[in-house]
Design a protein around this motif. Structure first.
Motif, PDB file in Angstrom:
ATOM      1  N   ILE A 184      48.148  63.974  73.878  1.00  0.00           N
ATOM      2  CA  ILE A 184      49.627  62.894  73.951  1.00  0.00           C
ATOM      3  C   ILE A 184      50.427  63.515  73.095  1.00  0.00           C
ATOM      4  N   LEU A 185      51.528  64.245  74.554  1.00  0.00           N
ATOM      5  CA  LEU A 185      53.550  65.506  73.818  1.00  0.00           C
ATOM      6  C   LEU A 185      53.876  64.054  74.136  1.00  0.00           C
ATOM      7  N   ASP A 186      55.061  63.700  72.986  1.00  0.00           N
ATOM      8  CA  ASP A 186      55.390  62.425  73.154  1.00  0.00           C
ATOM      9  C   ASP A 186      57.148  63.055  72.355  1.00  0.00           C
ATOM     10  N   HIS A 187      58.522  62.515  72.941  1.00  0.00           N
ATOM     11  CA  HIS A 187      59.241  63.040  72.197  1.00  0.00           C
ATOM     12  C   HIS A 187      60.668  61.671  71.715  1.00  0.00           C
ATOM     13  N   LEU A 188      59.739  60.496  72.001  1.00  0.00           N
ATOM     14  CA  LEU A 188      60.312  59.201  71.372  1.00  0.00           C
ATOM     15  C   LEU A 188      60.478  59.027  70.238  1.00  0.00           C
ATOM     16  N   ALA A 189      60.416  59.281  68.855  1.00  0.00           N
ATOM     17  CA  ALA A 189      60.565  59.563  68.020  1.00  0.00           C
ATOM     18  C   ALA A 189      61.328  60.209  67.215  1.00  0.00           C
ATOM     19  N   ASP A 190      62.078  61.008  67.852  1.00  0.00           N
ATOM     20  CA  ASP A 190      63.493  61.534  67.635  1.00  0.00           C
ATOM     21  C   ASP A 190      62.916  63.101  67.476  1.00  0.00           C
ATOM     22  N   ARG A 191      61.473  63.332  67.642  1.00  0.00           N
ATOM     23  CA  ARG A 191      60.818  64.741  66.899  1.00  0.00           C
ATOM     24  C   ARG A 191      59.522  65.100  68.217  1.00  0.00           C
ATOM     25  N   PRO A 192      59.430  66.082  68.613  1.00  0.00           N
ATOM     26  CA  PRO A 192      57.820  65.783  69.156  1.00  0.00           C
ATOM     27  C   PRO A 192      56.930  65.593  68.356  1.00  0.00           C
ATOM     28  N   ARG A 193      55.914  65.242  68.887  1.00  0.00           N
ATOM     29  CA  ARG A 193      54.708  64.186  68.559  1.00  0.00           C
ATOM     30  C   ARG A 193      53.453  64.156  69.493  1.00  0.00           C
ATOM     31  N   LEU A 194      52.250  65.175  68.834  1.00  0.00           N
ATOM     32  CA  LEU A 194      51.651  65.487  68.896  1.00  0.00           C
ATOM     33  C   LEU A 194      50.391  64.937  69.151  1.00  0.00           C
ATOM     34  N   THR A 195      49.132  63.857  70.093  1.00  0.00           N
ATOM     35  CA  THR A 195      48.566  62.897  69.434  1.00  0.00           C
ATOM     36  C   THR A 195      47.631  62.780  70.035  1.00  0.00           C
ATOM     37  N   ALA A 196      46.714  63.348  70.071  1.00  0.00           N
ATOM     38  CA  ALA A 196      45.026  63.061  69.948  1.00  0.00           C
ATOM     39  C   ALA A 196      44.593  62.181  70.090  1.00  0.00           C
ATOM     40  N   ALA A 197      43.761  61.605  71.350  1.00  0.00           N
ATOM     41  CA  ALA A 197      42.634  60.952  71.350  1.00  0.00           C
ATOM     42  C   ALA A 197      41.149  61.171  71.272  1.00  0.00           C
ATOM     43  N   VAL A 198      40.860  60.434  70.431  1.00  0.00           N
ATOM     44  CA  VAL A 198      39.581  61.021  69.778  1.00  0.00           C
ATOM     45  C   VAL A 198      38.846  59.629  70.013  1.00  0.00           C
ATOM     46  N   LEU A 199      37.665  59.992  70.461  1.00  0.00           N
ATOM     47  CA  LEU A 199      36.459  58.969  70.853  1.00  0.00           C
ATOM     48  C   LEU A 199      35.425  58.789  69.883  1.00  0.00           C
TER      49      LEU A 199
END
Length: 158
Positions: free
Chosen positions: A81-96
């Protein structure tokens, strides 16, 4: 002098889905970070070490935050998931993670008010945004993403 400010350093991390052994629940914590409203969250955090994979970061963060030791080799990246909501880009892997009913301890009381296993049909609200988006890679009916959030699923049939 450039008219544009210097770009903020991106945040790169992993959110860890730990299903219950019966597959009907998931581990969540009461997120209590100073300066933010309380929310519910999956275990997870930043990729901290040079050469660390998303799976390794997920296993390390899970152990650091809950005391639960699960092997990185059994973790699986479902997407990012790539989001731009925290004053900088954030890339979060969804790990099972592999299913586990191991006791989760509060090892970071400054950030977590307790861990619980909750039914998938009764997920608590409000959920921390990145955790909700990570769960969306695993649950059959994900919630819609807000503007500025992009989700990319991995595929196993390539």
């Amino acid at each position: 002098m450039s008219p544009h400010p210097a770009p903020a350093t991106p945040l790169i991390g992993a959110g860890v889905i730990v299903p219950t052994l019966d597959g009907r629940g998931v581990l969540v914590g009461r997120r209590t970070v100073t300066g933010e409203p309380p929310t519910w969250s999956l275990p997870g955090g930043k990729v901290d070490h040079p050469g660390e994979s998303f799976e390794q970061a997920a296993a390390r963060e899970l152990a650091e935050e809950t005391g639960i030791q699960l092997p990185a080799e059994q973790m699986r990246v479902l997407g990012v998931i790539l989001d731009h909501l925290a004053d900088r880009p954030r890339l979060t892997a969804a790990v099972l993670a592999p299913p586990s009913d191991a006791v989760a301890e509060v090892t970071e009381p400054h950030a977590c008010g307790g861990w619980e296993r909750v039914a998938l049909t009764a997920l608590p609200e409000p959920m921390f945004g990145p955790s909700a988006w990570v769960l969306g890679h695993w649950l059959p009916d994900p919630a819609p993403l807000p503007p500025g959030v992009f989700s990319y699923r991995t595929t196993s049939d390539i």
